[in-house]
Scaffold this active site. Structure first.
Site, PDB file in Angstrom:
ATOM      1  NE  ARG A 168      -4.528  -1.488   1.506  1.00  0.00           N
ATOM      2  CZ  ARG A 168      -4.129  -2.692   2.747  1.00  0.00           C
ATOM      3  NH1 ARG A 168      -3.171  -2.214   3.594  1.00  0.00           N
ATOM      4  NH2 ARG A 168      -4.567  -3.515   2.291  1.00  0.00           N
ATOM      5  CG  ASP A 213       0.278  -7.854  -3.325  1.00  0.00           C
ATOM      6  OD1 ASP A 213       0.602  -8.589  -3.766  1.00  0.00           O
ATOM      7  OD2 ASP A 213       0.125  -7.047  -2.599  1.00  0.00           O
ATOM      8  CG  ASP A 259      -4.307  -9.664  -3.054  1.00  0.00           C
ATOM      9  OD1 ASP A 259      -5.418 -10.180  -3.906  1.00  0.00           O
ATOM     10  OD2 ASP A 259      -4.571  -9.372  -2.110  1.00  0.00           O
TER      11      ASP A 259
HETATM   12  C1  LIG Z   1      -7.329 -10.012   2.930  1.00  0.00           C
HETATM   13  C2  LIG Z   1      -8.835  -9.317   2.997  1.00  0.00           C
HETATM   14  C3  LIG Z   1      -9.468  -9.389   3.742  1.00  0.00           C
HETATM   15  C4  LIG Z   1      -9.087 -10.263   4.354  1.00  0.00           C
HETATM   16  O1  LIG Z   1      -9.546 -12.148   4.121  1.00  0.00           O
HETATM   17  P1  LIG Z   1      -8.954 -12.963   4.793  1.00  0.00           P
HETATM   18  O2  LIG Z   1      -8.557 -13.941   4.027  1.00  0.00           O
HETATM   19  O3  LIG Z   1     -11.087 -12.873   5.399  1.00  0.00           O
HETATM   20  O4  LIG Z   1      -8.079 -12.511   5.835  1.00  0.00           O
HETATM   21  C5  LIG Z   1     -10.821  -8.479   3.215  1.00  0.00           C
HETATM   22  N1  LIG Z   1     -10.746  -7.606   2.533  1.00  0.00           N
HETATM   23  C6  LIG Z   1      -9.450  -7.042   1.816  1.00  0.00           C
HETATM   24  C7  LIG Z   1      -9.969  -6.397   0.903  1.00  0.00           C
HETATM   25  C8  LIG Z   1      -8.276  -7.989   2.091  1.00  0.00           C
HETATM   26  O5  LIG Z   1      -7.275  -7.852   1.375  1.00  0.00           O
END
Ligand SMILES: *Cc1c(COP(=O)(O)O)cnc(C)c1O
Length: 409
Positions: A129, A287, A324
């Site tokens: 971020r 990332d 991600d």
């Molecule tokens: C990582 C993340 C979460 C939480 O994800 P979990 O798998 O529940 O730990 C929630 N919102 C966003 C935008 C995220 O990047």
């Protein structure tokens, strides 16, 4: 306690004071040069001004000045990996497009990520971020009001994740006000805090802070930690205070080339985490951050690490490896394959040792136990059922955008 000679004469009371640590962070090449001899590459990266730096005297004291590959040094003193446009960072995870109000990311059906500050106790050169502290995005009281208002009028949200920046850099009063207001929302079941403070600034975990946090249970905390060297006795004390307050602790680790892209390094880390009552939660593929190309390891390295942990050590110590997907795809768990084949009545599985066995299954299975709801029923959001919706028979297919047009010939 380990202390670099530069701060040998600082009274213990100051050293233990998180305000003192924060105020004395090293944030330029000149300041850093007092504790390590910077390499020409590091000097160049510092002078470029692309990466924000802020290294507490405590963290600076953990850097081994004789080792240019020191895992702490590699995380907080920048190097330039790949071409960079100075100070320009993109929103590669597509968080903005999932933000109904500034700083609130509603990506998943039942939980939100609430960015409450752009400040951290220290800055990592691979930060996902970077855009929020480099673009001067601030989150004010007015933003907090709008974020909380959105959660209050969105009953699907049962899990609120406070992050940033680092929420634990906020003054106790501001943090408590946020926790109190989020906790007051009836449909919010759990609150989570994502933080690197116990690692970068363990002095911030004061008895007063812990007393505040424990008033807002069920409250969970995920700490960001990448190497066993970060789990010092001082950090262990801070983690023990949190665990003793009944806060379940998890960890999030970024897989970083040159820092922890090794089976042995991750094994040592996860073992040390569970000894500190921290459950390894996620191991993340690094990332695509501008200037952090040199930190990226292939996805296969993460899979290899999980292969070497699962079955070989406590299941409790094995995190989920996740990638991600850029552009807002979200987290996708990936790991070794254990299912070898299937036929009606049988699944063939392999274990961590390579033993292949068979699981006999019922041929007359007639369906799942009907639910007996004990709380408010929360339907899955429209359009967000995904593959689970296909299994439930709510749709026959999932089609990418433009699919019908392309095939309508
Ligand atoms: C990582 C993340 C979460 C939480 O994800 P979990 O798998 O529940 O730990 C929630 N919102 C966003 C935008 C995220 O990047």
């Amino acid at each position: 306690m380990i202390r670099h000679g530069l701060w040998a004469d600082v009274p213990e009371g100051d050293w233990e004071d998180w305000h003192w640590q924060t105020a004395h962070r090293l944030s330029s090449a000149d300041e850093l040069s007092k504790i390590v001899e910077l390499t020409p590459e590091e000097l160049e990266a510092c002078r470029l001004g692309h990466f924000r730096m802020g290294i507490t005297p405590y963290v600076a004291s953990l850097i081994d000045p004789a080792d240019r590959h020191c895992p702490i040094r590699r995380q907080v003193i920048p190097l330039v990996g790949g071409a960079v446009d100075k100070g320009s960072f993109s929103d590669h995870l597509g968080e903005e497009e999932h933000s109904p109000v500034p700083g609130l990311v509603h990506r998943y059906p039942d939980r939100v990520l609430m960015l409450v500050t752009n400040q951290c106790a220290g800055y990592c050169s691979f930060c996902t971020r970077s855009r929020i502290f480099n673009d001067g995005i601030h989150y004010s009281r007015r933003d907090h009001d709008r974020q909380i208002d959105y959660i209050a009028r969105t009953p699907a949200v049962r899990d609120v994740l406070l992050s940033g920046g680092d929420p634990l850099t906020l003054p106790d009063t501001v943090l408590e006000d946020l926790l109190r207001r989020v906790r007051a929302i009836e449909h919010v079941e759990i609150i989570r805090i994502g933080t690197r403070v116990p690692i970068f600034l363990p002095h911030r975990i004061t008895p007063a802070l812990v007393e505040t946090l424990r008033r807002y249970h069920p409250l969970w905390m995920n700490i960001h930690v990448n190497h066993a060297k970060e789990l010092t006795p001082r950090a262990a004390d801070a983690l023990a205070m949190l665990a003793d307050a009944g806060i379940p602790l998890g960890s999030q680790t970024a897989l970083l080339a040159g820092v922890n892209d090794s089976v042995d390094v991750v094994r040592e880390l996860v073992h040390k985490l569970v000894m500190n009552r921290v459950r390894p939660y996620y191991l993340f593929q690094c990332d695509m951050v501008e200037g952090a190309e040199h930190f990226r390891a292939p996805v296969s390295k993460g899979i290899e690490i999980i292969e070497s942990l699962r079955g070989h050590t406590s299941g409790l110590a094995v995190p989920t490896f996740a990638v991600d997907i850029p552009g807002g795809g979200g987290k996708v768990p990936v790991g070794p394959q254990y299912l070898v084949s299937q036929a009606p009545g049988r699944s063939v599985l392999r274990n961590f040792e390579g033993y292949i066995g068979t699981c006999e299954e019922p041929l007359d299975y007639s369906g799942e136990t009907p639910a007996r709801p004990v709380g408010p029923k929360r339907g899955r959001g429209a359009g967000q059922e995904g593959v689970a919706g296909l299994l439930a028979g709510h749709a026959d297919a999932l089609k990418p955008a433009g699919f019908d047009e392309a095939h309508d010939r």
